[in-house]
Design an enzyme around this catalytic site. Structure first.
Site, PDB file in Angstrom:
ATOM      1  N   CYS A 104      27.238  22.586  18.690  1.00 25.00           N
ATOM      2  CA  CYS A 104      28.701  22.507  18.640  1.00 25.00           C
ATOM      3  C   CYS A 104      29.161  21.049  18.556  1.00 25.00           C
ATOM      4  O   CYS A 104      30.067  20.717  17.794  1.00 25.00           O
ATOM      5  CB  CYS A 104      29.328  23.202  19.830  1.00 25.00           C
ATOM      6  SG  CYS A 104      28.719  22.642  21.434  1.00 25.00           S
ATOM      7  N   CYS A 153      39.719  23.713  14.917  1.00 25.56           N
ATOM      8  CA  CYS A 153      39.149  24.067  13.612  1.00 25.56           C
ATOM      9  C   CYS A 153      38.212  25.254  13.747  1.00 25.56           C
ATOM     10  O   CYS A 153      37.937  25.946  12.768  1.00 25.56           O
ATOM     11  CB  CYS A 153      38.412  22.873  12.998  1.00 25.56           C
ATOM     12  SG  CYS A 153      36.920  22.396  13.888  1.00 25.56           S
ATOM     13  N   CYS A 191       3.718   1.947  -2.613  1.00 30.47           N
ATOM     14  CA  CYS A 191       4.455   2.399  -3.797  1.00 30.47           C
ATOM     15  C   CYS A 191       3.929   3.752  -4.270  1.00 30.47           C
ATOM     16  O   CYS A 191       2.755   3.884  -4.603  1.00 30.47           O
ATOM     17  CB  CYS A 191       4.343   1.370  -4.912  1.00 30.47           C
ATOM     18  SG  CYS A 191       5.296   1.844  -6.344  1.00 30.47           S
ATOM     19  N   PHE A 204       0.843  -1.203   0.000  1.00 29.53           N
ATOM     20  CA  PHE A 204       0.000   0.000   0.000  1.00 29.53           C
ATOM     21  C   PHE A 204       0.872   1.246   0.000  1.00 29.53           C
ATOM     22  O   PHE A 204       0.483   2.287   0.505  1.00 29.53           O
ATOM     23  CB  PHE A 204      -0.888   0.028   1.263  1.00 29.53           C
ATOM     24  CG  PHE A 204      -1.949  -1.030   1.295  1.00 29.53           C
ATOM     25  CD1 PHE A 204      -2.357  -1.688   0.144  1.00 29.53           C
ATOM     26  CD2 PHE A 204      -2.570  -1.366   2.492  1.00 29.53           C
ATOM     27  CE1 PHE A 204      -3.346  -2.665   0.190  1.00 29.53           C
ATOM     28  CE2 PHE A 204      -3.557  -2.324   2.544  1.00 29.53           C
ATOM     29  CZ  PHE A 204      -3.949  -2.997   1.392  1.00 29.53           C
ATOM     30  N   ASN A 245       7.463   2.464   3.442  1.00 27.40           N
ATOM     31  CA  ASN A 245       7.719   2.390   2.010  1.00 27.40           C
ATOM     32  C   ASN A 245       8.474   3.674   1.639  1.00 27.40           C
ATOM     33  O   ASN A 245       8.816   4.475   2.506  1.00 27.40           O
ATOM     34  CB  ASN A 245       6.394   2.258   1.247  1.00 27.40           C
ATOM     35  CG  ASN A 245       6.596   1.543  -0.088  1.00 27.40           C
ATOM     36  OD1 ASN A 245       7.507   1.882  -0.843  1.00 27.40           O
ATOM     37  ND2 ASN A 245       5.770   0.564  -0.375  1.00 27.40           N
ATOM     38  N   THR A 246       8.716   3.869   0.372  1.00 23.58           N
ATOM     39  CA  THR A 246       9.574   4.993  -0.032  1.00 23.58           C
ATOM     40  C   THR A 246       8.867   6.345   0.073  1.00 23.58           C
ATOM     41  O   THR A 246       7.643   6.430   0.040  1.00 23.58           O
ATOM     42  CB  THR A 246      10.071   4.801  -1.468  1.00 23.58           C
ATOM     43  OG1 THR A 246       8.938   4.573  -2.298  1.00 23.58           O
ATOM     44  CG2 THR A 246      11.026   3.632  -1.560  1.00 23.58           C
ATOM     45  N   CYS A 278      25.704  29.330  27.375  1.00 27.18           N
ATOM     46  CA  CYS A 278      25.404  28.036  26.747  1.00 27.18           C
ATOM     47  C   CYS A 278      24.021  27.539  27.137  1.00 27.18           C
ATOM     48  O   CYS A 278      23.723  27.391  28.325  1.00 27.18           O
ATOM     49  CB  CYS A 278      26.464  27.006  27.152  1.00 27.18           C
ATOM     50  SG  CYS A 278      26.148  25.352  26.492  1.00 27.18           S
ATOM     51  N   CYS A 288      28.164  28.447  16.703  1.00 29.66           N
ATOM     52  CA  CYS A 288      27.501  29.049  17.860  1.00 29.66           C
ATOM     53  C   CYS A 288      27.364  30.560  17.660  1.00 29.66           C
ATOM     54  O   CYS A 288      26.351  31.156  17.971  1.00 29.66           O
ATOM     55  CB  CYS A 288      28.277  28.744  19.138  1.00 29.66           C
ATOM     56  SG  CYS A 288      27.353  29.151  20.636  1.00 29.66           S
TER      57      CYS A 288
END
Lengths: 448, 437
Positions: free
Chosen positions: B388, B350, B139, B137, B204-205, B382, B357
Site C-alpha cells: 500500500c 484515490c 562488455c 571484463f 558493467n551493463t 495487515c 491490497c
C-alpha cells in the site's frame, strides 16, 4: 468604430476568427500523453462517479497513455455518445475534474475534459464508425427533439435494434449544441460532425421542420409508434417582468446566440456599443462574452443576487470577465429607458436579502445601453403537448428514475423534465436511460 | 564543509564522482569538458590493441525505456570499444593527464586473452602516466563474441589469469570491472582478488533487449531489419548493482577490496547509497549522457550537504556504514511486525492502497466507512507487506508503524518482543539446536 447603436462589422476582419477560436485548444499528442500520465487510475474513481453518464474515465485515460486513442473514444462513447460535445461544454470543474483526487492533492486536476476531446477528435479523424444498428426487433420508436437527449436515446435504441424516427422542429439536429452553445466552445462544426457520427449507426430516420403541437401530435405518436421519447427542451424564454416599452434593441439572448451559431459571417452580425445583459446563468455568460468578442465596447451582466447564486460556474464567470465583461450583482431591472423607439438605458434597483428573501432596497441606478439582452432562463411550453396525456411537475414533465412519464408509452428526458439540470451531459444520460427502459419494456412485451 | 577527496587504491581525486568508461570519455575533447565541469576522474573509454580500428554499426547504437514525460530510466547500447586509433588515444591521454594532474585518469583496456597482448598495451599506457587501468571484463555485446569483455568476465579462471598478468607487467593500480551477467558476482570478484586486483568496479551493463517494434516485428532498435542484445544501464539497473556491491562488501573473504560502484547513479543520493554500501568511488555514465556533465555540480553539493548535516567530515566516515546491516533472509527477525497506517489528513482517496491490497494481498484496507469513501487499515488482516505504501501516490501518507515490545499483533494474536529468526524458528525442520548466530 465608435458608432452608437447596433452596428455590424465593429472589428477588423481578422479579429473575428481570433475571438471565436477554440476556448480550449486541443491537446497535441505529446500534451495528451503528459496529461494522461498524471492519472492515478483510482479505484472506484471519484471522477467516474461524478460524471452523470458514468464514463470510465481512468480506463479511457490509460488507453490514451498507451497510444490507443480510438479505444479510449469507444470507452467514452459507450457511456456517452455525445462525448465529443460534452468534452467541450461540460462544466468539468464542477463534475469530473472537481472530483479528481489530484484536485485534493495539488489543486490541479487531470485535464479530463481535454483528454476526452483528444480521444473523440482522434476517432472522428479516422472516420471509423464503431457502432452499428442491432438486429431488427421490428419495434418503432418516435423520438421528438433532435437535441442531446433525443439523439442519445435514438442512438441507443438503434444499437438495440429498434427502428427510430427523430422529429426535429429546427432545420438541423443537435439542439442547443447546434443553436445554443457559445461558438468558441463548438468550433469546426463539431456539433454537426457529432450528429453525423450518431446517425452513422444506421436505423434512424430524421424528419426536420416537424414541431410538436404543430406538425406532429403526441396523441398520434403514442398511437402510431411502440414508444415515444420526448426530448423537446424548453421552447420559451422568460420575460423581464417590466414593460419593454416596445423599444427596439431589446433582444432575446437565446435567439441571438442561435443566429450567431448559424451565421456564416460573424462580421455581419449587428451588435450594440454598450450592451447590458440581464441574467446569471450560462446563457447570460455566453451572450455577454460573445457580443464582447463581436466588438461591443462595454458589456455588463446584471444579476439580482450574488456571485455564489449565479447559475454560471465561477469558471464561466471568469471566462466572461477575462473577455472584458463586467458583472454587477445585487440589482434588478426596474424600468427601460428609450428614445425615438430605441432602448437607451435601463434603471435598476439594488437588492438585498432580508430574512432570506430578495427585496429591493429602494436605491436605484441607471445604465446606458443601446442593446439589452434578456437571459433570465427558459421555460417549458406545456401547450405543445396538447391533450395533456402526461403529467407535469413544477411546470415540466414528470418522470420517474427510468425517465418514464405518467403515460405507459411515453418517456421524456433532458431540459423538459422536472429533474433536468439543464446540462448537456445529463440530457445524454436521460436519453440513454430512457432507451434502456424502452428496450426492456418492448422486449418484456414480446416475451409475454 | 565536508572533504570530498578520495584516495582509491592509491589513485587520488578531488571527489568520488568519476565518469565510467563509455562514450563520454572517448576523447580528450569530452574529458576536458568533464574536468572543467568538475568531475573528479574519468575512466577513459576502453582501448583495444593496435591494428585496424574497431568498426561500429552506423545504425542506432542506443535504446531506452522511458518513464512518464520521456524520462530515461533504462538505457542500452551496442557500441563497441573505442573506434579511434590507439596512438591518438594514447597521445590524448598523456596530454590530458599532464594538463589535469589533480584528476584521476584511469584507462580502460580490452585486448585478446594472451599475455603478450596485455603486456604490450600496459607498457604503452604506462608511458602516458595515467593513474591506473581498468580491465573491461564486462562488455556483453560484440567484443564478447570475439573472446573478450564478458567472455572473460564470466569465467573466474580467466579473470584471475589476466589480472595476474596485468599486475606482473605493470606498476599501475589494476581495477577489474565485473559483469553482472553471471549467476553469482562473488565468483569473478574473488578471482580478481586472487589475481591481485587493487580494486573492482561494478556493474558493467546488463544483457538486455529494449523492446519489439510491433509494426516491423523486429527488436527495437534495429539495424537494417535485425536487432541484437545490448548492455543496459541507467536508473533501472541501480537496485541490481547495489545488491552486487553489497554482496562483495559483506562477504568475509572479499572484504577490504576497494569498490568503484557503477549502475544507475544519477544523483548525490544514489552515490551516497552506494558509498554507504561500501563503494569508495562511483562511476557515472547514463546520467551524464542524458543530462550532460553539469550534473556533477548537483552531486558534489548534495553529497557535501548530506555529510555536513550528518557530521561526516570525510567520505571514509560513512563509506561502508550500511554494510553490517545487510544479512541473509534467515537472520531477519520474524517477531518484528509493522502495520500500515494511513494519515487521513494526507489521504486524497484515490483508493490505490485498497485495490492493490484487495486484488493482490490480504484484503486489509477497507474502502468505506459509514457509507462514505474512506480508506483504513484493518490491523487484524495487515501483514505489514508495504504494498500500500509503495502504490500510494502521496509521499508520507502511508507509513509502516512497528509494533512495540509488549504490543499484540492483532493478526496473529502474538505479543511482540521476543526476537526469533528462521534458524531458531520452531517451524524450521532444519533449525539448529542452538541459535546459529
Amino acid at each position: 468604430m465608435s458608432d452608437t447603436g447596433i452596428t455590424a462589422g465593429r472589428l477588423p476582419p481578422d479579429d473575428y476568427a481570433r475571438n471565436f477560436a477554440d476556448l480550449h485548444p486541443p491537446l497535441d499528442r505529446y500534451e495528451a500523453k503528459v496529461a494522461a500520465d498524471r492519472c492515478f487510475f483510482c479505484y472506484d474513481a471519484p471522477c467516474m462517479t461524478a460524471c452523470p453518464t458514468t464514463i470510465d474515465i481512468p480506463l479511457f485515460i490509460r488507453q490514451i497513455a498507451t497510444g490507443n486513442a480510438t479505444g479510449a473514444a469507444k470507452t467514452i462513447l459507450d457511456s456517452n455518445i455525445m462525448g465529443a460535445m460534452c468534452a467541450r461544454v461540460c462544466p468539468t470543474e464542477q463534475l469530473c475534474e472537481e472530483a479528481c483526487v489530484r484536485e485534493a492533492l495539488e489543486g490541479k486536476p487531470v485535464e479530463i475534459g481535454r483528454l476526452q476531446r483528444h480521444a473523440t477528435d482522434a476517432l472522428f479523424a479516422t472516420g471509423k464508425q464503431l457502432y452499428q444498428a442491432g438486429p431488427s426487433t421490428g419495434f418503432r420508436v418516435a423520438v421528438v427533439g433532435g437535441g442531446p437527449a433525443g439523439l442519445s436515446c435514438a442512438h441507443r435504441l438503434a444499437t438495440l435494434g429498434h427502428t427510430v424516427t427523430v422529429f426535429e422542429a429546427q432545420k438541423k439536429l443537435g439542439g442547443l449544441n447546434e443553436y445554443g452553445i457559445a461558438a468558441y466552445k463548438a468550433t469546426n462544426e463539431i456539433a454537426q460532425c457529432e450528429v453525423g457520427y450518431i446517425l452513422g449507426v444506421g436505423g434512424i430516420e430524421v424528419k426536420t421542420g416537424q414541431a410538436l403541437g404543430r406538425d406532429i401530435h403526441l396523441g398520434d405518436l403514442a398511437r402510431d409508434y411502440d414508444a415515444v421519447f420526448l426530448g423537446i427542451g424548453l421552447a420559451a424564454t422568460n420575460a423581464l417582468g417590466i414593460a419593454d416599452g416596445g423599444f427596439a434593441g431589446v433582444d432575446d439572448a437565446v435567439d441571438y446566440i442561435a443566429g450567431l451559431r448559424q451565421a456564416s459571417d460573424l462580421s455581419a452580425l449587428p451588435v450594440g456599443r454598450r450592451v447590458v445583459v440581464i441574467g446569471g446563468g450560462m446563457t447570460a455568460i455566453d451572450i455577454a462574452t460573445q457580443v464582447k468578442r463581436l466588438g461591443a465596447e462595454e458589456v455588463t451582466i446584471v444579476y439580482r443576487r450574488g456571485p455564489a447564486e449565479m447559475g454560471a460556474s465561477p469558471y464561466e464567470q471568469e471566462v466572461a470577465q477575462t473577455s472584458g465583461v463586467t458583472i454587477r450583482h445585487w440589482a434588478m431591472p426596474k424600468a427601460l429607458v428609450g428614445a425615438n423607439g430605441r432602448v437607451t438605458g435601463i434603471a435598476f434597483e439594488r437588492t438585498a436579502l432580508a430574512d432570506g428573501k430578495l427585496t429591493g432596497t429602494g436605491e436605484t441606478y441607471e445604465l446606458a445601453c443601446d442593446q439589452l439582452f434578456r437571459a433570465i432562463g427558459q421555460a417549458f411550453v406545456a401547450s405543445d403537448l396538447e391533450d395533456s396525456l402526461i403529467e407535469l411537475e413544477r411546470g415540466r414533465i414528470r418522470v420517474d428514475g427510468a425517465q418514464r412519464t405518467s403515460h405507459p408509452k411515453i418517456w421524456a428526458g433532458g431540459d423538459c423534465v422536472g429533474s433536468g439540470s439543464d446540462l448537456t451531459v445529463v440530457a445524454v444520460e436521460h436519453g440513454k436511460q430512457a432507451a434502456l427502459s424502452i428496450d426492456s419494456m418492448l422486449r418484456a412485451a414480446t416475451a409475454a | 564543509m565536508a572533504d570530498l577527496r578520495v584516495d582509491f587504491c592509491g589513485i587520488k581525486a578531488p571527489n568520488p564522482f568519476w565518469l565510467a568508461s563509455a562514450p563520454p570519455t572517448d576523447k580528450a575533447y569530452n574529458v576536458v569538458r568533464a574536468f572543467r565541469a568538475g568531475w573528479g576522474g574519468v575512466v577513459w573509454k576502453t582501448l583495444g590493441e593496435a591494428g585496424p580500428p574497431i568498426v561500429n554499426v552506423s545504425g542506432p547504437r542506443y535504446g531506452a525505456i522511458h518513464a512518464g514525460d520521456r524520462r530515461v530510466i533504462g538505457f542500452n547500447n551496442i557500441e563497441l570499444i573505442t573506434d579511434r586509433p590507439l596512438e591518438v588515444n594514447l597521445q590524448e591521454i598523456k596530454q590530458v593527464k599532464r594538463d589535469w594532474p589533480d584528476r584521476a585518469l584511469v584507462v580502460s583496456l580490452m585486448v585478446p586473452c594472451t599475455e603478450d597482448s596485455w603486456k604490450a598495451i600496459l607498457r604503452q599506457v604506462e608511458d602516458t602516466e595515467a593513474d591506473g587501468v581498468e580491465l573491461n571484463f564486462g562488455c556483453p555485446h560484440g567484443m564478447s563474441e570475439r573472446g573478450m569483455g564478458a567472455a572473460v568476465g564470466q569465467v573466474p579462471e580467466y579473470v584471475e589469469m589476466v589480472t595476474r598478468w596485468c599486475k606482473q607487467h605493470s606498476r599501475m593500480p589494476v581495477i577489474v570491472k565485473l559483469t553482472p551477467n553471471v549467476a553469482d558476482i562473488k565468483g569473478p570478484a574473488a578471482a580478481a582478488k586472487k589475481g591481485g586486483a587493487d580494486a573492482v568496479s561494478l556493474i558493467n551493463t546488463v544483457n538486455s533487449m529494449m523492446g519489439v517494434d510491433l509494426d516491423a516485428m523486429t527488436p527495437s532498435p534495429a539495424t537494417g531489419g535485425y536487432g541484437t542484445h545490448g548492455g543496459m544501464c541507467g536508473p533501472a539497473v541501480k537496485p541490481m548493482a547495489l545488491n552486487m556491491v553489497a554482496d562483495i562488501a559483506r562477504t568475509p573473504h572479499l572484504q577490504g577490496i576497494p569498490i568503484s560502484a557503477i549502475g544507475g547513479i544519477e544523483t548525490w543520493k544514489d552515490a551516497a547509497e552506494f558509498m554507504a554500501m561500501g563503494a569508495g568511488t562511483v562511476q557515472v555514465c547514463t546520467a551524464a549522457m542524458v543530462y550532460g556533465f553539469k550534473i556533477v555540480e548537483e552531486m558534489k553539493t548534495g553529497l557535501a550537504a548530506f555529510m555536513d548535516e550528518k557530521g561526516y567530515a570525510r567520505l571514509d566516515d560513512f563509506v561502508g556504514r550500511a554494510v553490517p546491516k545487510v544479512t541473509d533472509w534467515q537472520y531477519l527477525d520474524l517477531d518484528y511486525a509493522v502495520k500500515a497506517h494511513i494519515d487521513q489528513d494526507l489521504c486524497i482517496k484515490c483508493g490505490r492502497c485498497h485495490i492493490s491490497c484487495e486484488d493482490t494481498s490480504h484484503q486489509a484496507i477497507s474502502a468505506l466507512k459509514d457509507g462514505v469513501r474512506h480508506f483504513e487499515v484493518i490491523e487484524e488482516e495487515c501483514v505489514g507487506c508495504n504494498l500500500c505504501a509503495v502504490v500510494c501516490p502521496v509521499e508520507g501518507c502511508i507509513t509502516m508503524v512497528p509494533l512495540q515490545p509488549g504490543e499484540v499483533d492483532k493478526r496473529t494474536g502474538r505479543v511482540v518482543g521476543t526476537p526469533i529468526n528462521w534458524t531458531q524458528h520452531p517451524n524450521n525442520p532444519m533449525r539448529a539446536a542452538e541459535p546459529a548466530e
